[in-house]
Design a protein around this motif. Structure first.
Motif, PDB file in Angstrom:
ATOM      1  N   TYR A   1      19.152 -19.886  22.170  1.00  0.00           N
ATOM      2  CA  TYR A   1      19.071 -19.970  20.709  1.00  0.00           C
ATOM      3  C   TYR A   1      20.356 -20.504  20.081  1.00  0.00           C
ATOM      4  O   TYR A   1      20.455 -20.581  18.853  1.00  0.00           O
ATOM      5  N   GLY A   2      21.310 -20.880  20.916  1.00  0.00           N
ATOM      6  CA  GLY A   2      22.563 -21.405  20.397  1.00  0.00           C
ATOM      7  C   GLY A   2      23.570 -20.299  20.128  1.00  0.00           C
ATOM      8  O   GLY A   2      23.344 -19.124  20.460  1.00  0.00           O
ATOM      9  N   PRO A   3      24.703 -20.631  19.519  1.00  0.00           N
ATOM     10  CA  PRO A   3      25.743 -19.635  19.242  1.00  0.00           C
ATOM     11  C   PRO A   3      25.223 -18.503  18.348  1.00  0.00           C
ATOM     12  O   PRO A   3      24.550 -18.761  17.346  1.00  0.00           O
ATOM     13  N   ARG A   4      25.540 -17.278  18.706  1.00  0.00           N
ATOM     14  CA  ARG A   4      25.073 -16.130  17.916  1.00  0.00           C
ATOM     15  C   ARG A   4      25.655 -16.171  16.508  1.00  0.00           C
ATOM     16  O   ARG A   4      25.006 -15.734  15.550  1.00  0.00           O
ATOM     17  N   THR A   5      26.885 -16.705  16.366  1.00  0.00           N
ATOM     18  CA  THR A   5      27.497 -16.771  15.038  1.00  0.00           C
ATOM     19  C   THR A   5      26.702 -17.698  14.117  1.00  0.00           C
ATOM     20  O   THR A   5      26.599 -17.453  12.915  1.00  0.00           O
ATOM     21  N   THR A   6      26.126 -18.767  14.691  1.00  0.00           N
ATOM     22  CA  THR A   6      25.322 -19.683  13.893  1.00  0.00           C
ATOM     23  C   THR A   6      24.083 -18.974  13.354  1.00  0.00           C
ATOM     24  O   THR A   6      23.751 -19.076  12.167  1.00  0.00           O
ATOM     25  N   CYS A   7      23.389 -18.230  14.222  1.00  0.00           N
ATOM     26  CA  CYS A   7      22.178 -17.511  13.804  1.00  0.00           C
ATOM     27  C   CYS A   7      22.508 -16.435  12.782  1.00  0.00           C
ATOM     28  O   CYS A   7      21.822 -16.316  11.749  1.00  0.00           O
TER      29      CYS A   7
ATOM     30  N   VAL B   1      22.610 -14.524   7.029  1.00  0.00           N
ATOM     31  CA  VAL B   1      23.300 -13.951   5.877  1.00  0.00           C
ATOM     32  C   VAL B   1      23.383 -14.966   4.736  1.00  0.00           C
ATOM     33  O   VAL B   1      23.149 -14.618   3.570  1.00  0.00           O
ATOM     34  N   ARG B   2      23.712 -16.218   5.067  1.00  0.00           N
ATOM     35  CA  ARG B   2      23.863 -17.230   4.020  1.00  0.00           C
ATOM     36  C   ARG B   2      22.547 -17.467   3.289  1.00  0.00           C
ATOM     37  O   ARG B   2      22.524 -17.567   2.052  1.00  0.00           O
ATOM     38  N   TRP B   3      21.460 -17.548   4.018  1.00  0.00           N
ATOM     39  CA  TRP B   3      20.159 -17.751   3.375  1.00  0.00           C
ATOM     40  C   TRP B   3      19.709 -16.505   2.631  1.00  0.00           C
ATOM     41  O   TRP B   3      18.997 -16.608   1.640  1.00  0.00           O
ATOM     42  N   ARG B   4      20.124 -15.331   3.081  1.00  0.00           N
ATOM     43  CA  ARG B   4      19.810 -14.119   2.324  1.00  0.00           C
ATOM     44  C   ARG B   4      20.515 -14.135   0.983  1.00  0.00           C
ATOM     45  O   ARG B   4      19.918 -13.859  -0.057  1.00  0.00           O
ATOM     46  N   LYS B   5      21.793 -14.511   0.990  1.00  0.00           N
ATOM     47  CA  LYS B   5      22.556 -14.581  -0.255  1.00  0.00           C
ATOM     48  C   LYS B   5      22.022 -15.663  -1.183  1.00  0.00           C
ATOM     49  O   LYS B   5      22.089 -15.524  -2.410  1.00  0.00           O
ATOM     50  N   ALA B   6      21.506 -16.744  -0.623  1.00  0.00           N
ATOM     51  CA  ALA B   6      20.974 -17.847  -1.426  1.00  0.00           C
ATOM     52  C   ALA B   6      19.549 -17.594  -1.909  1.00  0.00           C
ATOM     53  O   ALA B   6      18.986 -18.427  -2.623  1.00  0.00           O
ATOM     54  N   GLY B   7      18.966 -16.467  -1.513  1.00  0.00           N
ATOM     55  CA  GLY B   7      17.612 -16.132  -1.956  1.00  0.00           C
ATOM     56  C   GLY B   7      16.510 -16.840  -1.194  1.00  0.00           C
ATOM     57  O   GLY B   7      15.358 -16.847  -1.641  1.00  0.00           O
TER      58      GLY B   7
END
Length: 271
Positions: free
Chosen positions: A54-60, A65-71
């Motif tokens: 799934y790629g780097p865990r930090t990316t996921c 979190v970023r999409w949660r904050k952006a609604g």
């Protein structure tokens, strides 16, 4: 491919609803990142245990979190649940055990965890439609009364909607809120209520649908036990689990209709 990954049908529904990024460096493949987020949601494992595929865990985690904050999760939930059957709506709550790490936070933030005889708990409050699929969600501390959040969850009712709830929601202000929207409350009266409103036991039996929803929701281990310190992150996990249940129900209904059509075509051909 993991059994937790999005199916082609689920991805076709979600992809058009994701944010567009026309400039700058192309972001990491959305489907792969979402599959990583759903893997954590379903397995309950820590982010650091995310498989390399799934790629780097930090990316996921950062995307989550970023999409949660952006609604983004709010908008996806609203879009996917827009086709709900509003003839009957049900409201109830379920208590979730919170891991001890969820009750400590280094930064300032809303935790919503309470200590009771059952330990650390959080309550998930849900309104579901006539099919037992979630429409609106909310969180409170474990010891909070169910009626405290009802005003916010029941303020989008349609005319002639029937609202099913247990005695915890038998309050004049809740009944008035429902009636002001042209809806009808089918709530059993508390024993100390002098005036007994109309109540249908037959309709009330439909509430088993919300209990079934809670059972399905707790199959997602990141929801059945709360590990997230921040309430916003935990609520986002509940939203993602709810969206997955919606998508699975829609996909099952699509396959059922396709099967019915196939049978009709076969009958028409005499096969």
């Amino acid at each position: 491919m993991s059994r937790y990954d999005l199916t082609d049908f689920e991805w076709r529904v979600i992809e058009p609803l994701l944010p567009n990024k026309s400039r700058g460096v192309p972001r990491v493949d959305d489907r792969r990142v979402l599959n990583g987020i759903f893997w954590v949601l379903r397995s309950g494992a820590p982010w650091r245990d995310l498989p390399e595929r799934y790629g780097p865990r930090t990316t996921c985690y950062n995307r989550f979190v970023r999409w949660r904050k952006a609604g983004v999760w709010d908008r996806l939930m609203d879009a996917i649940s827009a086709a709900h059957d509003g003839a009957i709506q049900m409201i109830d709550s379920t208590s979730i055990r919170a891991h001890q790490q969820a009750a400590t936070v280094k930064k300032r933030g809303q935790i919503i965890v309470s200590v009771s005889r059952g330990g650390l708990t959080t309550k998930i409050h849900v309104v579901v439609d006539a099919q037992g699929l979630p429409i609106r969600l909310g969180l409170t501390a474990g010891q909070a009364h169910d009626g405290q959040i009802a005003d916010r969850l029941l303020d989008h009712l349609g005319p002639r909607t029937i609202v099913l709830a247990d005695k915890a929601y038998d309050a004049d202000r809740i009944r008035e809120l429902i009636q002001e929207q042209g809806a009808t409350a089918n709530i059993p009266a508390k024993s100390n209520r002098k005036w007994k409103p109309c109540f249908s036991k037959r309709l009330y039996r439909e509430r088993n649908l919300i209990e079934r929803f809670f059972s399905k929701l707790k199959h997602f281990r990141r929801v059945s036990t709360r590990y997230d310190k921040l309430a916003d992150n935990f609520l986002a996990m509940v939203q993602l689990a709810s969206m997955r249940l919606w998508l699975r129900a829609c996909e099952s209904e699509l396959w059922r209709k396709m099967g019915d059509d196939g049978l009709r075509r076969a009958a028409y051909r005499g096969g």
